[in-house]
Design a protein around this motif. Structure first.
Motif: not given
Length: 702
Positions: A102-108, A122-131
């Motif tokens: 959503k809107n540039g972030y991955y939420y979980g 949330r992680r910015k830009g990709s699922r593997t970015a820093p949380a």
């Protein structure tokens, strides 16, 4: 050993001394007349209602009931502990969700081992970015006996997050905000709101729903600007009709903010540009028996409605034609007698539709060219439902699938190619689906209607009329009971228990007519359907006649109360959680939360026909001097949905009149509301108590 009592205002309290035989507590009767336009009724236990929850005599009685339940269940403590440990063994403690974009972030979210609450990140830009941590719920819950973080929303610029939390259990939420860059709380807080928050595009205005302080009915939508006092919040809309509830949301394309008001038989939606949500336009004016819900994408509205379609259909209208009213609406799907549209989600180029057919919930995709494609399933009884789909410029639709055998699996399907991929299978350690069987059977009701029943049992369970049966249903408000794997049920199945969900009338498993046939002046169909399912399963040798347990909660607790009065001999045990059992008295009192919302669900007792019909089935009013099955009743002192005094009065009256010697246990949670204590493990800990009691009553080996 002899029993010693301490007496307080007519309430028998068990002493702390060890006892060999504990007698059930008795409570004083105090004559009181409940008046109405259609007559008066004596209610000797009305005095147990105390809205302050401070009356020492009332609290003493609740304490006595808890003490009695403790004494009666003491011998089951080892089994209770065993059931809890078995349940927890089927839960992956360090589990995490499948992230969504959503809107540039991955939420979980993720759980840490042993934690009752998740960490949301949330992680910015990709699922593997820093949380980046949004909410550390374990830390937030410290010091609270109850904690619930409900709705939350990140501002459009991704800089702040607003959320609603409850630390009492009475669903009177507090709105809070924090800066995501620093983690610092912003001073603005708002009390007594619904769990529903929405940002405007300016990143500083928050729309929320204010509750009436007495009835707890959400009745005003206000706009709060960060940094300003709550007293200056702008009133955007006030609903004068107290039979309507309300909520606020943004459309799928984020262009509009909408206020929706809803009753059992009517909806109305008004929307404004999210850039400046001040001037709202009504999508379609309310009318009795006219329901709809609208979403927006591109330059058109897509609307789910029952106009000329009892089971709902989808229509569309261009922005330029919205003011022309329903005459400008154009069908996207036809009306159907067999397919009930539950919901939808618009995407660029297609619409994902959540629907029901044949008692199952399923997904289909309808593209803008009019081609419809269903997502298939291989089991006889299952549930699919749309999952979180925040991005609309994608061909991928997320949904979940599960059954009484198959753990919930999150999928995404490509609307263009049909490709499907699994994103996450809910882990269930120590569980092998191949060891169990699920069935869909159809039980004949006494009026000839066929009632769908979802069944699960362990392979090897003999269908010879000797097995114990655990039957569940809800059957109200058009809410359907869908099958799913429950970690707390696995070890019941392993002990030879057959589990059944009775999809009785009052839900919407079979369409809107299924609901119509199970509410208002047809409500008794819910009770008789449940009883007829039990008798069918016994006759078909799925279970032994004297080894049947029934369970329902809230409005399903009303079902349990009705069944207990109508067919007590058909059940060995009835479990009623937070049961709505004092129907007439509650529906006569407009100050009680939910009452005015529900005149079209149960009836308005100010009307003679409704009064007489409700009185004829109200569990509290129909308790009689007869033999009842064993009963386990649960409530929460701070319940705002079904007030604690309803089950309390019911139990007191049952103790006075029932002629059997079967146990009647009343568990009162003094620190929680409608859903019991919070926390993922606490729920299973509470459940293990009634499960142990159930196994004892059904004669299941420990």
């Amino acid at each position: 050993m002899t029993i010693r009592y301490m007496m307080l205002a007519g309430v028998a309290l068990v002493s702390t001394a060890a006892v060999a035989q504990v007698q059930p507590p008795r409570v004083a009767k105090k004559p009181f007349q409940v008046t109405s336009p259609n007559g008066a009724r004596e209610d000797d236990y009305y005095w147990l209602r105390d809205d302050t929850r401070k009356n020492p005599e009332m609290l003493a009685y609740l304490a006595a009931e808890n003490a009695y339940a403790d004494a009666e269940l003491a011998s089951l403590k080892p089994l209770q502990a065993k059931l809890y440990e078995e349940t927890v063994s089927h839960i992956k403690q360090d589990d995490s969700s499948a992230p969504y974009a959503k809107n540039g972030y991955y939420y979980g979210s993720r759980f840490q081992t042993g934690a009752d609450y998740p960490i949301l990140e949330r992680r910015k830009g990709s699922r593997t970015a820093p949380a980046e941590t949004l909410f550390d719920e374990p830390a937030m819950a410290k010091g609270h006996s109850f904690f619930a973080l409900s709705d939350w929303a990140v501002s459009p610029d991704n800089a702040r997050v607003a959320w609603a939390e409850d630390t009492v259990g009475r669903r009177q939420y507090v709105l809070k905000v924090k800066d995501l860059a620093t983690g610092a709380a912003i001073a603005d807080t708002l009390s007594n709101i619904e769990p529903n928050v929405v940002w405007a595009d300016d990143n500083k205005t928050i729309l929320y729903v204010e509750k009436d302080p007495v009835t707890l009915r959400g009745y005003r939508v206000k706009a709060h600007v960060l940094g300003t006092p709550a007293a200056s919040d702008r009133l955007l809309y006030e609903e004068k009709d107290d039979t309507y509830s309300m909520g606020v949301s943004r459309t799928a394309d984020d262009k509009f903010v909408c206020i929706g008001v809803s009753s059992t038989v009517s909806d109305e939606q008004r929307c404004a540009a999210a850039a400046a949500p001040t001037s709202f336009t009504i999508v379609a004016p309310r009318a009795r028996e006219f329901r709809y819900g609208a979403d927006h994408i591109g330059n058109r509205w897509i609307i789910r409605t029952n106009k000329d379609a009892k089971n709902y259909k989808l229509v569309t209208v261009a922005d330029a034609d919205l003011a022309k009213g329903t005459a400008a609406w154009r069908d996207l799907t036809p009306a159907s007698d067999t397919v009930f549209i539950e919901g939808f989600k618009p995407f660029e180029g297609f619409v994902a539709i959540d629907q029901r057919e044949g008692g199952n919930r399923m997904i289909r995709v309808l593209n803008d060219a009019g081609k419809s494609t269903a997502v298939t399933a291989d089991e006889p009884a299952y549930r699919m439902s749309l999952d979180v789909n925040e991005e609309i410029a994608t061909p991928w639709v997320r949904y979940t699938y599960g059954s009484l055998v198959t753990p919930t699996t999150t999928y995404e399907v490509n609307a263009k190619t049909g490709e499907r991929r699994a994103l996450k299978v809910a882990p269930v350690p120590g569980y092998d689906p191949a060891k169990y069987v699920t069935e869909r059977v159809w039980a004949p009701a006494r009026d000839g209607t066929r009632i769908p029943v979802s069944l699960v049992y362990a392979k090897g369970t003999k269908r010879d009329g000797t097995a114990p049966l655990f039957q569940y249903a809800y059957g109200s408000y058009g809410i359907s009971s869908d099958p799913a794997v429950d970690p707390g049920r696995i070890d019941l199945l392993d002990r030879g228990v057959v589990y059944a969900i009775a999809h009785i009338r009052g839900g919407q498993e079979m369409g809107r007519g299924w609901y119509d046939d199970g509410h208002l002046l047809n409500k008794k169909n819910s009770f008789t359907d449940f009883i007829d399912v039990t008798r069918y399963l016994v006759a078909q040798k799925y279970a032994a006649k004297d080894r049947v347990a029934a369970m329902g909660g809230s409005a399903g607790g009303l079902l349990m109360g009705g069944v207990a009065n109508m067919a007590p001999a058909d059940y060995k045990l009835i479990i009623a959680q937070v049961p709505f059992v004092d129907v007439v008295t509650t529906m006569l009192d407009a100050s009680i939360p939910l009452t005015t919302f529900e005149y079209d669900e149960w009836g308005n007792p100010a009307q003679k026909a409704s009064y007489d019909y409700m009185l004829s089935y109200s569990p509290y009013d129909n308790v009689k001097a007869t033999a009842y099955p064993a009963l386990y009743v649960g409530t929460g002192l701070w319940d705002s949905q079904v007030q604690y005094y309803e089950p309390t009065k019911w139990v007191a009256k049952l103790r006075e009149l029932k002629t059997d010697k079967n146990p009647l246990l009343f568990r009162v949670n003094m620190e929680a509301g409608h859903g019991g204590k919070s926390g993922r493990f606490e729920r299973y800990r509470q459940n293990s108590e009634w499960q142990a009691f159930m196994l004892q009553q059904l004669g299941v080996a420990k």
